[in-house]
Design a protein around this motif. Structure first.
Motif, PDB file in Angstrom:
ATOM      1  N   VAL A 106      33.807  58.152  33.081  1.00 43.37           N
ATOM      2  CA  VAL A 106      33.449  57.796  34.454  1.00 43.37           C
ATOM      3  C   VAL A 106      33.340  56.273  34.544  1.00 43.37           C
ATOM      4  CG1 VAL A 106      32.269  59.955  34.988  1.00 43.37           C
ATOM      5  CG2 VAL A 106      31.008  58.116  33.896  1.00 43.37           C
ATOM      6  N   PRO A 107      33.703  55.690  35.695  1.00 39.88           N
ATOM      7  CA  PRO A 107      33.604  54.236  35.844  1.00 39.88           C
ATOM      8  C   PRO A 107      32.161  53.798  36.080  1.00 39.88           C
ATOM      9  CG  PRO A 107      34.404  55.218  37.870  1.00 39.88           C
ATOM     10  CD  PRO A 107      34.302  56.335  36.877  1.00 39.88           C
TER      11      PRO A 107
ATOM     12  N   LEU B 127      35.250  48.990  33.816  1.00 41.48           N
ATOM     13  CA  LEU B 127      34.562  49.505  32.638  1.00 41.48           C
ATOM     14  C   LEU B 127      34.322  51.001  32.823  1.00 41.48           C
ATOM     15  CD1 LEU B 127      33.109  49.006  29.931  1.00 41.48           C
ATOM     16  CD2 LEU B 127      31.015  48.566  31.241  1.00 41.48           C
ATOM     17  N   ARG B 128      34.666  51.754  31.806  1.00 40.34           N
ATOM     18  CA  ARG B 128      34.466  53.207  31.853  1.00 40.34           C
ATOM     19  C   ARG B 128      33.650  53.637  30.642  1.00 40.34           C
ATOM     20  NH1 ARG B 128      37.880  55.512  35.601  1.00 40.34           N
ATOM     21  NH2 ARG B 128      37.421  57.587  34.767  1.00 40.34           N
TER      22      ARG B 128
ATOM     23  N   LYS C  48      34.630  61.218  41.229  1.00 42.19           N
ATOM     24  CA  LYS C  48      34.025  60.786  42.483  1.00 42.19           C
ATOM     25  C   LYS C  48      32.967  61.748  43.006  1.00 42.19           C
ATOM     26  CE  LYS C  48      37.994  58.077  44.083  1.00 42.19           C
ATOM     27  NZ  LYS C  48      38.968  57.863  45.174  1.00 42.19           N
ATOM     28  N   ARG C  49      32.898  62.921  42.406  1.00 43.28           N
ATOM     29  CA  ARG C  49      31.906  63.913  42.823  1.00 43.28           C
ATOM     30  C   ARG C  49      31.281  64.534  41.571  1.00 43.28           C
ATOM     31  NH1 ARG C  49      33.969  67.893  47.422  1.00 43.28           N
ATOM     32  NH2 ARG C  49      31.730  68.361  47.316  1.00 43.28           N
TER      33      ARG C  49
ATOM     34  N   THR D 231      23.056  53.265  35.899  1.00 48.65           N
ATOM     35  CA  THR D 231      24.251  52.997  35.096  1.00 48.65           C
ATOM     36  C   THR D 231      25.522  53.212  35.908  1.00 48.65           C
ATOM     37  OG1 THR D 231      23.097  53.621  33.068  1.00 48.65           O
ATOM     38  CG2 THR D 231      25.513  53.645  33.014  1.00 48.65           C
ATOM     39  N   LEU D 232      25.541  54.298  36.692  1.00 47.53           N
ATOM     40  CA  LEU D 232      26.730  54.613  37.483  1.00 47.53           C
ATOM     41  C   LEU D 232      26.796  53.786  38.766  1.00 47.53           C
ATOM     42  CD1 LEU D 232      26.758  58.510  37.145  1.00 47.53           C
ATOM     43  CD2 LEU D 232      28.239  56.869  35.970  1.00 47.53           C
ATOM     44  N   GLY D 233      25.666  53.233  39.193  1.00 50.71           N
ATOM     45  CA  GLY D 233      25.647  52.466  40.430  1.00 50.71           C
ATOM     46  C   GLY D 233      25.774  53.317  41.678  1.00 50.71           C
ATOM     47  N   ARG D 234      25.394  54.565  41.597  1.00 49.97           N
ATOM     48  CA  ARG D 234      25.502  55.468  42.743  1.00 49.97           C
ATOM     49  C   ARG D 234      24.614  56.682  42.518  1.00 49.97           C
ATOM     50  NH1 ARG D 234      30.764  59.101  41.695  1.00 49.97           N
ATOM     51  NH2 ARG D 234      31.238  58.494  39.563  1.00 49.97           N
TER      52      ARG D 234
END
Length: 205
Positions: free
Chosen positions: A99-100, A110-111, A143-144, A177-180
């Motif tokens: 995951v990005p 970065l992934r 994305k989900r 970490t994921l920013g979301r």
């Protein structure tokens, strides 16, 4: 039942059948029954080295019956279909491989491996008070994403407190970490010896 459990059961059954068949063929091929003086039933296959695995009578016993060929092809077709289903199930991923994650540098992508992120969640969760064991994994599409976590607490553990600690600690850090946002399906198990376990499931959003 998880996929790994199904794999173990299927491989175990296949191993037992192959081992039994191999032992049967080996015993007949080495003439162990004759050497040991063991008399097997008349229907027992392969009792001597000169005997074929399937005799002519066994191969043609039902070939003249109307139901024989349809049943034979149906069984073979189901066997092939089941084998292909099992093969495709191993190839198909249950979640994204990576995951990005956001970075401050423009033009840099970065992934992080989804398994690494799940391991980080497990490591942080098992360090929480009253937590005995945890299993976490990421499913869905990049994305989900959906985080699935199964947490087992000590007999005196409080599910509500465990949810709050998980939400404020491991889950918050994973979202950072994921920013979301990261929807999470959290399952709690509270051991209550010597009585039955009490299970509770809730979704943390």
């Amino acid at each position: 039942m998880s996929r790994s459990t199904v794999n173990r059961v299927l491989l175990g059954l296949a191993g037992v059948l192959l081992l039994a068949g191999g032992a049967l063929v080996l015993a007949g091929g080495l003439d162990l029954y004759g050497r040991l003086g063991v008399r097997m039933p008349h229907w027992w296959p392969l009792t001597s080295p000169d005997q074929p695995v399937l005799s002519d009578a066994s191969r043609t016993r039902w070939s003249g019956e109307a139901w024989w060929w349809p049943v034979l092809f149906a069984v073979l077709g189901l066997t092939v279909a089941g084998s292909l289903w099992w093969l495709f199930a191993q190839v198909r991923r249950s979640g994204p491989g990576s995951v990005p994650v956001p970075v401050a540098t423009e033009g840099v992508t970065l992934r992080v491996r989804s398994r690494a992120l799940a391991d980080a969640v497990e490591t942080e969760t098992v360090a929480l008070p009253e937590v005995v064991r945890v299993q976490a994994r990421l499913t869905g599409r990049p994305k989900r994403l959906l985080l699935r976590a199964a947490v087992r607490l000590t007999p005196d553990g409080d599910p509500a407190t465990a949810v709050d600690h998980f939400h404020a600690g491991p889950l918050a850090h994973a979202r950072t970490t994921l920013g979301r946002d990261l929807p999470t399906d959290l399952r709690l198990q509270v051991a209550r010896p010597p009585g039955p376990r009490r299970e509770a499931s809730r979704r943390v959003v």
